[in-house]
Design an enzyme around this catalytic site. Structure first.
Site, PDB file in Angstrom:
ATOM      1  N   ASP A 158      -5.904  -4.864 -11.869  1.00 18.92           N
ATOM      2  CA  ASP A 158      -5.052  -4.519 -10.786  1.00 18.92           C
ATOM      3  C   ASP A 158      -5.577  -2.888 -10.592  1.00 18.92           C
ATOM      4  OD1 ASP A 158      -3.892  -3.613 -13.532  1.00 18.92           O
ATOM      5  OD2 ASP A 158      -2.931  -2.090 -12.081  1.00 18.92           O
ATOM      6  N   CYS A 196     -16.425  -7.502   7.944  1.00 19.11           N
ATOM      7  CA  CYS A 196     -15.101  -7.439   7.601  1.00 19.11           C
ATOM      8  C   CYS A 196     -14.310  -8.332   8.453  1.00 19.11           C
ATOM      9  CB  CYS A 196     -14.221  -6.204   7.410  1.00 19.11           C
ATOM     10  SG  CYS A 196     -12.731  -6.267   6.538  1.00 19.11           S
ATOM     11  N   CYS A 253     -10.298  -4.773  11.405  1.00 26.34           N
ATOM     12  CA  CYS A 253     -11.595  -4.752  11.814  1.00 26.34           C
ATOM     13  C   CYS A 253     -11.851  -5.601  13.095  1.00 26.34           C
ATOM     14  CB  CYS A 253     -12.765  -4.992  10.420  1.00 26.34           C
ATOM     15  SG  CYS A 253     -12.712  -3.788   9.448  1.00 26.34           S
ATOM     16  N   ASP A 298       4.264  -5.180 -15.395  1.00 23.01           N
ATOM     17  CA  ASP A 298       3.822  -4.288 -16.376  1.00 23.01           C
ATOM     18  C   ASP A 298       4.953  -3.910 -17.168  1.00 23.01           C
ATOM     19  OD1 ASP A 298       2.132  -2.570 -17.776  1.00 23.01           O
ATOM     20  OD2 ASP A 298       1.962  -0.971 -16.163  1.00 23.01           O
TER      21      ASP A 298
HETATM   22 ZN   LIG Z   1     -11.685  -4.688   7.568  1.00 24.66          ZN
END
Ligand SMILES: [Zn+2]
Length: 381
Positions: A280, A330, A335, A96
């Protein structure tokens, strides 16, 4: 890898303005839609480059010009060969220009004078005055060495009305000409690698100003085009409307970037449907830190995608004995191995591991959402 920047269309969606683009950088190719996790201060909170890659990140926003000038400073970055080496990231990176910090610091009442010459900050520790202007912003980004650098702009506040939006737009355009001039002197970083320069469309929430700004930026034939302003990503219905205004004027083969979009996975889906390629946002890692974790299903419908679900607030007592993963489908490290009960426990006890595992999940969900959009478009005949 080639020392060049080039972007092209890989596949267009059958009915929507959405598309899959590819762009090449000296640090690898990127397929879009692509979410850029944000490392404003040369690090991603609680995430290593390995974690970012495991989530499927091919590009990051790797540092902000203002923050990098404050610390570690350009002499350090130049001595170590630039930001990629400094933070251990070897894929594509965008920086940026500092324009957004000009706005937020001046709002916070910190010492920041903005005039036609640029922005003047007082270094928070040494007290030394830092000048950010088109010349120093581009020069600093050459030392940072990112693959995509941003023109120094004056971000449009949403509070000043039309007059403020017009003033920010005029100044942004004058500064853009100077940024382009600076870039044309040498399109490479301090390390000899080609950098792409993106211009930023301002104009607040005013259609005629957005039109004027789009025409101005497009005519300069820069490498890519960003849509900026405080409203973008903050007010999603307005963001979608603004994209619809400007899209017909944008060249098809250039990357389009909405700055600061990505509060939720659905936000990414919504802007991609409107023809945006990259974005972003600090929200996934910030949300994770505060105990808010993405939860839902990526559902294909009518040739497109929806993220259906609600966020999990992991501090709630109902997760204390919940043995399920955060999100059933996921594929992230968290996860695959840990339960909601474990994350609840880590959060409640303030244990550092929580921040790492939670950030992995939230960034992974954003990248899964992008991967799914690419998959739909690439298989679509
Ligand atoms: Zn996850």
């Amino acid at each position: 890898m080639t020392n060049q920047y080039h972007s092209s269309i890989v596949k267009k969606h059958k009915t929507l303005p959405a598309r899959v683009m590819q762009f090449s950088t000296p640090h690898g190719n990127v397929l879009t839609p692509a979410f850029m996790p944000v490392g404003t201060r040369a690090m991603l909170n609680y995430l290593t480059p390995t974690d970012l890659k495991a989530a499927g990140s091919e590009i990051i926003l790797g540092g902000n010009t203002y923050h990098m000038l404050v610390a570690p400073g350009m002499d350090v970055l130049q001595a170590v060969g630039g930001m990629h080496r400094f933070m251990g990231w070897d894929k594509a990176m965008l920086t940026d220009s500092g324009g957004f910090q000009v706005l937020s610091l001046s709002k916070k009442g910190q010492i920041c004078l903005i005039d036609e010459e640029g922005a003047h900050f007082k270094h928070p520790i040494t007290g030394k005055i830092i000048h950010l202007n088109p010349h120093t912003s581009i020069g600093t980004q050459k030392i940072i060495g990112a693959d995509i650098i941003m023109a120094f702009d004056q971000c449009t506040p949403e509070t000043g009305g039309r007059e403020a939006a017009l003033a920010a737009l005029d100044r942004t355009h004058r500064w853009l000409l100077l940024c382009k001039e600076e870039q044309e002197k040498n399109p490479n970083s301090a390390y000899g690698l080609r950098q792409a320069l993106f211009g930023i469309i301002q104009g607040g929430s005013f259609r005629d100003l957005r039109d004027t700004s789009t025409e101005f930026v497009v005519n300069l034939d820069l490498d890519g085009i960003a849509i900026g302003g405080e409203v973008i990503g903050f007010d999603m219905p307005k963001t979608a409307e603004i994209i619809d205004w400007v899209r017909p004027m944008l060249p098809a083969n250039k990357i389009r970037y909405t700055m600061g979009v990505g509060l939720n996975p659905q936000d990414l889906i919504d802007v991609v449907a409107k023809g945006i390629d990259i974005f972003d946002c600090v929200a996934p890692t910030r949300n994770a830190r505060h105990g808010t974790l993405y939860h839902g299903d990526l559902v294909e419908r009518d040739g497109w995608l929806a993220f259906e679900g609600e966020r999990i607030s992991i501090k709630k007592g109902l997760y204390a004995k919940d043995d399920q993963p955060l999100m059933q489908d996921c594929t992230c490290y968290t996860c695959q191995r840990f339960s909601r009960a474990y994350l609840h426990y880590l959060f409640k006890e303030g244990l550092i591991a929580y921040f790492h595992l939670a950030s992995i999940h939230n960034v992974h969900v954003m990248q899964m959402t992008c991967a799914k959009m690419r998959e739909i478009m690439l298989r679509d005949d």
